[in-house]
Design an enzyme around this catalytic site. Structure first.
Site, PDB file in Angstrom:
ATOM      1  N   GLY A 174      43.899  11.230  54.841  1.00 26.07           N
ATOM      2  CA  GLY A 174      43.474  12.625  54.875  1.00 26.07           C
ATOM      3  C   GLY A 174      41.962  12.730  54.840  1.00 26.07           C
ATOM      4  O   GLY A 174      41.300  12.462  55.823  1.00 26.07           O
ATOM      5  N   PHE A 175      41.425  13.132  53.699  1.00 24.59           N
ATOM      6  CA  PHE A 175      39.977  13.317  53.508  1.00 24.59           C
ATOM      7  C   PHE A 175      39.405  14.307  54.516  1.00 24.59           C
ATOM      8  O   PHE A 175      38.403  14.047  55.158  1.00 24.59           O
ATOM      9  CB  PHE A 175      39.228  11.981  53.599  1.00 24.59           C
ATOM     10  N   HIS A 176      40.061  15.469  54.633  1.00 17.91           N
ATOM     11  CA  HIS A 176      39.544  16.481  55.536  1.00 17.91           C
ATOM     12  C   HIS A 176      40.158  17.848  55.235  1.00 17.91           C
ATOM     13  O   HIS A 176      41.104  17.964  54.472  1.00 17.91           O
ATOM     14  CB  HIS A 176      39.802  16.109  57.007  1.00 17.91           C
ATOM     15  N   ALA A 177      39.589  18.856  55.855  1.00 15.21           N
ATOM     16  CA  ALA A 177      40.119  20.215  55.885  1.00 15.21           C
ATOM     17  C   ALA A 177      40.071  20.634  57.357  1.00 15.21           C
ATOM     18  O   ALA A 177      39.731  19.824  58.225  1.00 15.21           O
ATOM     19  CB  ALA A 177      39.282  21.145  55.009  1.00 15.21           C
TER      20      ALA A 177
END
Length: 140
Positions: A49-52
């Site tokens: 992930g590590f995101h928006a």
């Protein structure tokens, strides 16, 4: 104004043959589903992930096994455990998210409101804070 992520319980129909759960666009899932993908065979101690996003909404369901999801919308930070195929986590675009602690048998299904567009991803945390850090949120 953005909304807060939420957990939705999906009903199952069960009999001696097993169980069946149904997920439909704009019914159990509060958006039109345009993309489906799943994450599996994740190596031990790997975080994803590590995101928006700028506009993509997502629904995450662990159809097998378990995993944890860290959420941060600059107002609240929380950890959600996905451990049932009847538990669906709805992520809003303003949710910075990271998935981790995948069990060996985990299959994480993701339903997305948009087709893949690399320009829709916010992969830098400082940029995420600058985009969403001064927003007010409607809590569901």
């Amino acid at each position: 104004m953005s909304v807060k992520s939420q957990i939705i319980q999906i009903n199952s129909l069960s009999d001696e043959r097993g169980s069946l759960s149904v997920i439909e666009s704009n019914k159990q899932i509060p958006f039109e589903i345009r993309r489906v993908f799943y994450i599996f065979s994740t190596k031990e101690n790997i975080r994803r992930g590590f995101h928006a996003h700028y506009k993509t909404r997502q629904a995450l369901v662990s159809v097998s096994g378990t995993c944890k999801v860290f959420l941060d919308n600059t107002i609240r930070k929380e950890e959600v455990i996905l451990d049932s195929p009847n538990k669906v986590l709805i992520l809003e675009p303003n949710d910075w998210h990271e998935m981790y602690d995948f069990s060996d048998d985990c299959v994480l299904l993701v339903l997305a409101s948009e087709h893949y567009d690399s320009n829709d991803y916010i992969r830098d945390y400082d940029e995420f804070v600058s985009v969403y850090g001064n927003k007010q949120y409607l809590l569901l």
